[in-house]
Scaffold this active site. Sequence first.
Site, PDB file in Angstrom:
ATOM      1  N   GLN A  97       0.814  -1.223   0.000  1.00  0.00           N
ATOM      2  CA  GLN A  97       0.000   0.000   0.000  1.00  0.00           C
ATOM      3  C   GLN A  97       0.847   1.272   0.000  1.00  0.00           C
ATOM      4  O   GLN A  97       2.047   1.232   0.258  1.00  0.00           O
ATOM      5  CB  GLN A  97      -0.930   0.004   1.217  1.00  0.00           C
ATOM      6  CG  GLN A  97      -0.220  -0.207   2.547  1.00  0.00           C
ATOM      7  CD  GLN A  97      -1.091  -0.863   3.607  1.00  0.00           C
ATOM      8  OE1 GLN A  97      -2.306  -0.869   3.495  1.00  0.00           O
ATOM      9  NE2 GLN A  97      -0.487  -1.397   4.648  1.00  0.00           N
ATOM     10  N   TYR A 127     -10.530   4.649  19.328  1.00  0.00           N
ATOM     11  CA  TYR A 127     -10.504   3.380  18.592  1.00  0.00           C
ATOM     12  C   TYR A 127      -9.654   2.347  19.327  1.00  0.00           C
ATOM     13  O   TYR A 127     -10.109   1.246  19.629  1.00  0.00           O
ATOM     14  CB  TYR A 127      -9.967   3.640  17.181  1.00  0.00           C
ATOM     15  CG  TYR A 127      -9.850   2.397  16.342  1.00  0.00           C
ATOM     16  CD1 TYR A 127     -10.944   1.886  15.665  1.00  0.00           C
ATOM     17  CD2 TYR A 127      -8.623   1.722  16.232  1.00  0.00           C
ATOM     18  CE1 TYR A 127     -10.844   0.729  14.903  1.00  0.00           C
ATOM     19  CE2 TYR A 127      -8.509   0.572  15.475  1.00  0.00           C
ATOM     20  CZ  TYR A 127      -9.617   0.077  14.813  1.00  0.00           C
ATOM     21  OH  TYR A 127      -9.500  -1.071  14.074  1.00  0.00           O
ATOM     22  N   GLN A 128      -8.410   2.718  19.628  1.00  0.00           N
ATOM     23  CA  GLN A 128      -7.457   1.731  20.201  1.00  0.00           C
ATOM     24  C   GLN A 128      -7.923   1.237  21.564  1.00  0.00           C
ATOM     25  O   GLN A 128      -7.822   0.051  21.863  1.00  0.00           O
ATOM     26  CB  GLN A 128      -6.064   2.360  20.387  1.00  0.00           C
ATOM     27  CG  GLN A 128      -5.601   3.261  19.271  1.00  0.00           C
ATOM     28  CD  GLN A 128      -5.006   2.519  18.092  1.00  0.00           C
ATOM     29  OE1 GLN A 128      -4.977   1.285  18.091  1.00  0.00           O
ATOM     30  NE2 GLN A 128      -4.561   3.246  17.102  1.00  0.00           N
ATOM     31  N   ASP A 152       0.565  -0.105  13.894  1.00  0.00           N
ATOM     32  CA  ASP A 152       0.901   1.191  14.498  1.00  0.00           C
ATOM     33  C   ASP A 152       1.303   1.029  15.968  1.00  0.00           C
ATOM     34  O   ASP A 152       1.948   1.906  16.532  1.00  0.00           O
ATOM     35  CB  ASP A 152      -0.281   2.154  14.375  1.00  0.00           C
ATOM     36  CG  ASP A 152      -1.581   1.513  14.840  1.00  0.00           C
ATOM     37  OD1 ASP A 152      -2.269   0.912  14.007  1.00  0.00           O
ATOM     38  OD2 ASP A 152      -1.884   1.588  16.045  1.00  0.00           O
ATOM     39  N   GLU A 172       1.373  -8.528  11.626  1.00  0.00           N
ATOM     40  CA  GLU A 172       1.120  -7.386  10.741  1.00  0.00           C
ATOM     41  C   GLU A 172       1.790  -7.692   9.405  1.00  0.00           C
ATOM     42  O   GLU A 172       2.952  -8.098   9.360  1.00  0.00           O
ATOM     43  CB  GLU A 172       1.695  -6.108  11.387  1.00  0.00           C
ATOM     44  CG  GLU A 172       1.911  -4.927  10.467  1.00  0.00           C
ATOM     45  CD  GLU A 172       0.632  -4.357   9.855  1.00  0.00           C
ATOM     46  OE1 GLU A 172      -0.251  -3.929  10.612  1.00  0.00           O
ATOM     47  OE2 GLU A 172       0.536  -4.336   8.600  1.00  0.00           O
ATOM     48  N   ASP A 203       1.454 -12.740   6.687  1.00  0.00           N
ATOM     49  CA  ASP A 203       0.043 -12.854   6.367  1.00  0.00           C
ATOM     50  C   ASP A 203      -0.718 -13.505   7.532  1.00  0.00           C
ATOM     51  O   ASP A 203      -0.342 -14.581   8.005  1.00  0.00           O
ATOM     52  CB  ASP A 203      -0.073 -13.708   5.095  1.00  0.00           C
ATOM     53  CG  ASP A 203      -1.520 -13.952   4.720  1.00  0.00           C
ATOM     54  OD1 ASP A 203      -2.249 -12.959   4.567  1.00  0.00           O
ATOM     55  OD2 ASP A 203      -1.931 -15.123   4.624  1.00  0.00           O
ATOM     56  N   ALA A 204      -1.787 -12.857   7.972  1.00  0.00           N
ATOM     57  CA  ALA A 204      -2.514 -13.321   9.161  1.00  0.00           C
ATOM     58  C   ALA A 204      -3.170 -14.678   8.938  1.00  0.00           C
ATOM     59  O   ALA A 204      -3.227 -15.507   9.848  1.00  0.00           O
ATOM     60  CB  ALA A 204      -3.571 -12.288   9.539  1.00  0.00           C
ATOM     61  N   ASP A 222      -7.435  -5.770  14.120  1.00  0.00           N
ATOM     62  CA  ASP A 222      -7.359  -4.319  13.902  1.00  0.00           C
ATOM     63  C   ASP A 222      -6.997  -4.096  12.449  1.00  0.00           C
ATOM     64  O   ASP A 222      -5.857  -3.784  12.113  1.00  0.00           O
ATOM     65  CB  ASP A 222      -6.298  -3.742  14.847  1.00  0.00           C
ATOM     66  CG  ASP A 222      -6.086  -2.259  14.609  1.00  0.00           C
ATOM     67  OD1 ASP A 222      -6.942  -1.630  13.951  1.00  0.00           O
ATOM     68  OD2 ASP A 222      -5.064  -1.730  15.067  1.00  0.00           O
ATOM     69  N   TYR A 291     -13.021   9.218  11.039  1.00  0.00           N
ATOM     70  CA  TYR A 291     -13.453   8.129  10.160  1.00  0.00           C
ATOM     71  C   TYR A 291     -14.771   8.541   9.491  1.00  0.00           C
ATOM     72  O   TYR A 291     -15.575   9.254  10.098  1.00  0.00           O
ATOM     73  CB  TYR A 291     -13.680   6.824  10.945  1.00  0.00           C
ATOM     74  CG  TYR A 291     -12.427   6.137  11.452  1.00  0.00           C
ATOM     75  CD1 TYR A 291     -11.166   6.439  10.940  1.00  0.00           C
ATOM     76  CD2 TYR A 291     -12.506   5.171  12.449  1.00  0.00           C
ATOM     77  CE1 TYR A 291     -10.027   5.799  11.413  1.00  0.00           C
ATOM     78  CE2 TYR A 291     -11.366   4.524  12.927  1.00  0.00           C
ATOM     79  CZ  TYR A 291     -10.136   4.855  12.396  1.00  0.00           C
ATOM     80  OH  TYR A 291      -9.017   4.214  12.865  1.00  0.00           O
TER      81      TYR A 291
HETATM   82  N1  JA2 Z   1      -5.862   1.397  11.026  1.00  0.00           N
HETATM   83  C1  JA2 Z   1      -4.671   0.729  10.969  1.00  0.00           C
HETATM   84  C2  JA2 Z   1      -4.967  -0.548  11.343  1.00  0.00           C
HETATM   85  C3  JA2 Z   1      -3.957  -1.496  11.371  1.00  0.00           C
HETATM   86  C4  JA2 Z   1      -2.649  -1.132  11.011  1.00  0.00           C
HETATM   87  C5  JA2 Z   1      -2.368   0.156  10.644  1.00  0.00           C
HETATM   88  C6  JA2 Z   1      -3.383   1.091  10.613  1.00  0.00           C
HETATM   89  C7  JA2 Z   1      -6.817   0.594  11.413  1.00  0.00           C
HETATM   90  N2  JA2 Z   1      -6.294  -0.588  11.621  1.00  0.00           N
HETATM   91  C8  JA2 Z   1      -8.271   0.942  11.576  1.00  0.00           C
HETATM   92  C9  JA2 Z   1      -8.757   1.555  10.293  1.00  0.00           C
HETATM   93  C10 JA2 Z   1     -10.191   1.921  10.233  1.00  0.00           C
HETATM   94  C11 JA2 Z   1     -10.486   2.591   8.881  1.00  0.00           C
HETATM   95  C12 JA2 Z   1     -11.837   3.185   8.806  1.00  0.00           C
HETATM   96  N3  JA2 Z   1     -12.131   3.731   7.494  1.00  0.00           N
END
Ligand code: JA2
Length: 358
Positions: A97, A127-128, A152, A172, A203-204, A222, A291
């Site tokens: 990516q 989120y976390q 992250d 990851e 790969d998970a 995540d 988001y």
């Molecule tokens: N963001 C990440 C991740 C895992 C690795 C790096 C970055 C997220 N999980 C959550 C993303 C949510 C996206 C909502 N549009």
Amino acid sequence: MEGGGVGNGSGTTAGTGGSGDDGAVRTLPPCCLKARASVPENDAKCHATVVSGWFTESRSDNDKADKCLYYNNPMWPGEVHSIKVEKILYRGKSPYQEVLVFESSTYGKVLVLDGIVQLTDKDECAYQEMIAHLPLCSIPSPKTVLVIGGGDGGVLREISRHSSVEIIDICEIDELVINVCKEFFPDLYFGFQDPRVRLHVGDAVEFLRNAPEGTYDAIIVDSSDPIGPAQELVEKPFFETIARALKPGGVLCNQAESMWLHTHLIQDMLAICRETFKGSVHYASTSVPTYPSGTIGFLLCSKDGHPVNFLNPINPIEKQEGAIKGGREIKYYNTEMHRAAFVLPSFAKRELATVYTS
Ligand code: JA2
């Protein structure tokens, strides 16, 4: 706001294979993305671009941007989101990516993958903290935890507040995400410094296949949105490998998108999880302003064994000895937020009712 968006053309039907056993081909709703995401023309246009000091999620490439055409992401058609940029700090590309980091005017630093905002300094806590503590505070004494994605480090940081935890595996796929976060997001990367963390880059699906049956008390997925590297992570075979890797009474918490935008995807995931996990299955949500739609959800599932009541945390964070880790206070999560996360508005209750367990 939006002119001629990407993905508004053909290719909107496909067999989802997801929840039904009938093999029926049915029309994909706008949020069910996979057919559209695989149109090469769309992929090519989904690049992060900063124009005139603003980052716009999934804006077109530069030549189109000059004409002020905004290409919407197939996961949230008809809208785009912009954040004011102070300074671009990093741009790079991994085999998986595009990675962009910028300093914003109002949300601190922002991490963007393939044109989609993943986290910002200001609201990452919502989120976390929720994705980690919703599952871990729902079971008595979690010892072995697996994180899928999460490069992250933020989820690791939150898991490490739990003193009962002995092993934190993380799988990851993209090492560049980890390295970029090490440089630009020290408050998140901090999570990797816990000696209980074991990093697996890969790969998970393969990692889970090789994990012995019944290894984990909790698995936290995540993942980024299911376009690109995370595509497989919303499909039934993936949930089956997760269930196999969990101990009896073990729990899964899976990033499960927005109730405003992705009802069909959530319905499909709920249906798959109800078939796969014999314990309880619930949808919870949290508020993340950066988001799309400002909210994101999680699927909480438990394997049969000891029953798990996600709605009433039996391992409260307030009782965790290690809860204040590295001097960083919990900003968002508490027991009231935990309980409230499972309360759904009426429209979502109705739309998820067909597949929901109470
Ligand atoms: N963001 C990440 C991740 C895992 C690795 C790096 C970055 C997220 N999980 C959550 C993303 C949510 C996206 C909502 N549009």
